[in-house]
Design a protein around this motif. Structure first.
Motif, mmCIF file in Angstrom:
data_model
loop_
_atom_site.group_PDB
_atom_site.id
_atom_site.type_symbol
_atom_site.label_atom_id
_atom_site.label_comp_id
_atom_site.label_asym_id
_atom_site.label_seq_id
_atom_site.Cartn_x
_atom_site.Cartn_y
_atom_site.Cartn_z
ATOM 1 N N LEU A 7 15.415 -1.641 -25.656
ATOM 2 C CA LEU A 7 14.700 -0.557 -26.338
ATOM 3 C C LEU A 7 14.012 -1.047 -27.611
ATOM 4 C CD1 LEU A 7 14.364 2.658 -26.386
ATOM 5 C CD2 LEU A 7 16.138 2.563 -28.118
ATOM 6 N N ASN A 8 12.714 -0.810 -27.667
ATOM 7 C CA ASN A 8 11.947 -1.106 -28.880
ATOM 8 C C ASN A 8 11.229 0.149 -29.312
ATOM 9 O OD1 ASN A 8 12.042 -4.162 -29.396
ATOM 10 N ND2 ASN A 8 11.645 -4.031 -27.203
ATOM 11 N N THR A 9 11.390 0.498 -30.595
ATOM 12 C CA THR A 9 10.668 1.654 -31.138
ATOM 13 C C THR A 9 10.071 1.240 -32.472
ATOM 14 O OG1 THR A 9 12.229 3.168 -30.107
ATOM 15 C CG2 THR A 9 10.849 4.080 -31.843
ATOM 16 N N GLU A 10 8.800 1.565 -32.649
ATOM 17 C CA GLU A 10 8.161 1.212 -33.918
ATOM 18 C C GLU A 10 7.442 2.412 -34.499
ATOM 19 O OE1 GLU A 10 5.755 -2.068 -32.465
ATOM 20 O OE2 GLU A 10 3.991 -0.770 -32.477
ATOM 21 N N TYR A 11 7.243 2.364 -35.805
ATOM 22 C CA TYR A 11 6.482 3.398 -36.497
ATOM 23 C C TYR A 11 5.194 2.791 -37.011
ATOM 24 C CZ TYR A 11 10.953 5.900 -36.595
ATOM 25 O OH TYR A 11 12.123 6.516 -36.251
ATOM 26 N N LYS A 12 4.083 3.461 -36.695
ATOM 27 C CA LYS A 12 2.796 3.026 -37.261
ATOM 28 C C LYS A 12 2.794 3.374 -38.749
ATOM 29 C CE LYS A 12 0.539 2.226 -33.193
ATOM 30 N NZ LYS A 12 1.828 1.841 -32.577
ATOM 31 N N THR A 13 2.178 2.524 -39.539
ATOM 32 C CA THR A 13 2.042 2.850 -40.962
ATOM 33 C C THR A 13 0.560 2.894 -41.311
ATOM 34 O OG1 THR A 13 2.327 0.504 -41.442
ATOM 35 C CG2 THR A 13 4.256 1.898 -41.733
ATOM 36 N N GLN A 14 0.248 3.559 -42.426
ATOM 37 C CA GLN A 14 -1.150 3.709 -42.855
ATOM 38 C C GLN A 14 -1.839 2.353 -42.957
ATOM 39 O OE1 GLN A 14 -2.422 6.497 -42.783
ATOM 40 N NE2 GLN A 14 -1.486 8.070 -44.075
ATOM 41 N N PRO A 58 9.550 5.380 -27.478
ATOM 42 C CA PRO A 58 9.685 3.931 -27.672
ATOM 43 C C PRO A 58 8.436 3.191 -27.187
ATOM 44 C CG PRO A 58 11.576 4.855 -26.487
ATOM 45 C CD PRO A 58 10.523 5.907 -26.510
ATOM 46 N N THR A 59 8.286 1.947 -27.599
ATOM 47 C CA THR A 59 7.174 1.140 -27.086
ATOM 48 C C THR A 59 7.566 0.454 -25.783
ATOM 49 O OG1 THR A 59 7.908 -0.601 -28.595
ATOM 50 C CG2 THR A 59 6.027 0.731 -29.296
ATOM 51 N N SER A 60 8.851 0.185 -25.623
ATOM 52 C CA SER A 60 9.300 -0.389 -24.353
ATOM 53 C C SER A 60 10.800 -0.206 -24.193
ATOM 54 C CB SER A 60 8.939 -1.877 -24.275
ATOM 55 O OG SER A 60 9.600 -2.583 -25.294
ATOM 56 N N GLY A 61 11.266 -0.412 -22.967
ATOM 57 C CA GLY A 61 12.689 -0.321 -22.686
ATOM 58 C C GLY A 61 12.993 0.668 -21.578
ATOM 59 N N GLU A 62 14.286 0.919 -21.403
ATOM 60 C CA GLU A 62 14.719 1.845 -20.360
ATOM 61 C C GLU A 62 15.971 2.582 -20.817
ATOM 62 O OE1 GLU A 62 14.361 0.596 -16.172
ATOM 63 O OE2 GLU A 62 16.464 1.208 -16.002
ATOM 64 N N ILE A 63 16.006 3.891 -20.567
ATOM 65 C CA ILE A 63 17.178 4.708 -20.899
ATOM 66 C C ILE A 63 17.583 5.487 -19.659
ATOM 67 C CG2 ILE A 63 18.098 6.528 -22.407
ATOM 68 C CD1 ILE A 63 15.793 5.777 -24.385
ATOM 69 N N GLU A 64 18.849 5.353 -19.305
ATOM 70 C CA GLU A 64 19.340 5.999 -18.102
ATOM 71 C C GLU A 64 20.598 6.793 -18.451
ATOM 72 O OE1 GLU A 64 19.437 3.167 -14.770
ATOM 73 O OE2 GLU A 64 21.136 4.344 -14.030
ATOM 74 N N ALA A 65 20.661 8.053 -17.996
ATOM 75 C CA ALA A 65 21.842 8.885 -18.249
ATOM 76 C C ALA A 65 22.423 9.333 -16.922
ATOM 77 C CB ALA A 65 21.464 10.098 -19.094
ATOM 78 N N ASN A 66 23.656 8.970 -16.680
ATOM 79 C CA ASN A 66 24.345 9.335 -15.437
ATOM 80 C C ASN A 66 23.472 9.095 -14.202
ATOM 81 O OD1 ASN A 66 26.547 10.156 -16.988
ATOM 82 N ND2 ASN A 66 25.672 12.196 -17.263
#
Ligand SMILES: Nc1ncnc2c1ncn2[C@@H]1O[C@H](COP(=O)(O)OP(=O)(O)OP(=O)(O)O)[C@@H](O)[C@H]1O
Ligand SMILES: [Mg+2]
Length: 378
Positions: A7-14, A58-66
């Motif tokens: 999992l990758n998550t980023e925030y854009k900044t000004q 997120p920008t990439s990755g995978e999340i799986e629940a049950n």
């Protein structure tokens, strides 16, 4: 079960580059497990939790629940937050004023699409209010609750939707110390009784140790170690974890060799040659940092018994602090100052000589890291 991969998550900044708030975060929380994300402010805990909830993309990755993929960059899947069936309690929970406790807890059910009838709602609401110990206050105005009761109401509101997974972001942070401790027990009981897979976020290491089955320690957007509370505390994988969780003594040294019989390493340090333990193989000559918890630095005025003649040293009591059930001793050994947590029966005065013994299994060798001063200078 919740599984998070890459999992990758980023925030854009000004201006300037984007903030990489979650970097290659990966973990698995089996069904019914209390899993905690622990780390200092700004390390990416909330970002990770919000990404799981679907509140950040997120920008990439995978999340799986049950077994159900709720996010996958590779497959182009993004299930919106309200379709994930996760319950979430934020750090700043909001109790709706002008509503009773019952109405607050019933609200999520009232506004949901396929509405239940009145008696079905009442049954579900009273069940969760009972679970959090607020059923006797159901008719009270919600603003007339104590902090801890409001906290439990926020939890009830998350539980009433019967979430597959519960996401909690520092839910106890605005309670006083006493209440926080009480709520810890309550939270653990509710979690256990309902068998809820729970992802918990905190920067409080005591809270993480007390509540969790598994802890992921985060630093600068990455998970740096995953393990049980005991493993994280007793066998930290690196200097950051050893330092962040609890208090410890760091001693720099150089590996002399491996002792095949005991599976221990011999390390030269400023306080003498010590037998130490290491999870990773260590090469002779390698620089290491030893981490030894204060409660594992044993002090005695007597000489060590003959069967315990390893990792002995001696020093001089430099200072001590009486804390009631324990006494913290600062002991000077050459140029090294060791912190020892001793039983109050030890009454050696400041300035006196004292013997030190350290269990080799409690002397944990960590890979040496560049000194902080050197990093700051670079
Ligand atoms: N909306 C945003 N825009 C830009 N940067 C953000 C935003 N939200 C968080 N960040 C940055 O992302 C990083 C991780 O933030 P995050 O809120 O996930 O940390 P945290 O571990 O929850 O910290 P805390 O314990 O203080 O709540 C920080 O550097 C933070 O400044
Ligand atoms: Mg946060």
């Amino acid at each position: 079960m919740l599984s998070v991969k890459g999992l990758n998550t980023e925030y854009k900044t000004q201006k300037g580059p984007a903030v990489q708030a979650a970097r290659n975060v990966a973990f698995e929380a089996p069904k019914g497990v209390f899993f905690t994300l622990l780390g200092p402010s700004g390390c990416g805990k909330t970002t990770t939790l919000r990404s799981i909830a679907g509140l950040e993309r997120p920008t990439s990755g995978e999340i799986e629940a049950n077994g159900r993929v709720v996010y996958s960059s590779a497959q182009g899947v993004f299930v919106p937050p309200n379709k994930r069936n996760f319950g979430m309690v934020f750090q700043s929970y909001a109790i709706w004023p002008h509503m009773t406790v019952f109405a607050n807890a019933a609200f999520p059910l009232e506004v949901r699409k396929n509405r239940l009838n009145k008696s079905q709602i009442a049954e579900k609401v009273m069940k969760v209010l009972h679970a959090v110990g607020l059923d006797h206050l159901a008719e009270r105005d919600a603003t007339r609750l104590s902090g801890g009761q409001q906290q439990r109401l926020a939890l009830a509101r998350a539980l009433v939707m019967e979430p597959e997974i519960l996401l909690l972001d520092e839910p106890l942070s605005n309670l006083d110390a006493k209440l926080r401790e009480k709520m810890r027990f309550e939270l653990k009981r509710i979690q256990r009784e309902l068998g809820l897979t729970t992802i918990y976020v905190t920067h409080d290491q005591g809270e993480a140790l007390a509540l969790s089955h598994e802890i992921a320690v985060m630093s600068e957007g990455r998970i740096v170690q995953i393990g049980s509370p005991r493993t994280i505390y007793e066998r930290p994988a690196n200097r950051f974890v050893a330092d962040f969780i609890g208090t410890t003594n760091f001693i720099d040294g150089t590996v002399l060799g491996h002792d095949d019989a005991t599976k221990l390493y011999r390390v030269r340090t400023p306080i003498g040659d010590l037998l130490v333990t290491s999870d990773a193989p260590l090469a002779g000559g390698a620089p290491v940092t030893l981490s030894i918890r204060p409660e594992d630095v044993e002090l005695t005025e007597d000489a060590a018994p003959e069967d315990r003649l390893i990792n002995l040293s001696s020093g001089m009591v430099d200072a001590k602090v009486f804390l009631g059930d324990i006494v913290d001793f600062q002991v000077k050994v050459g140029d090294v100052m060791l912190l020892s947590r001793a039983h109050p029966s030890l009454r050696t005065p400041v300035g006196d000589k004292i013997n030190i013994r350290m269990d080799p299994l409690k002397c944990v060798a960590l890979p040496a890291e560049p000194a902080v001063a050197a990093q700051a200078a670079a």
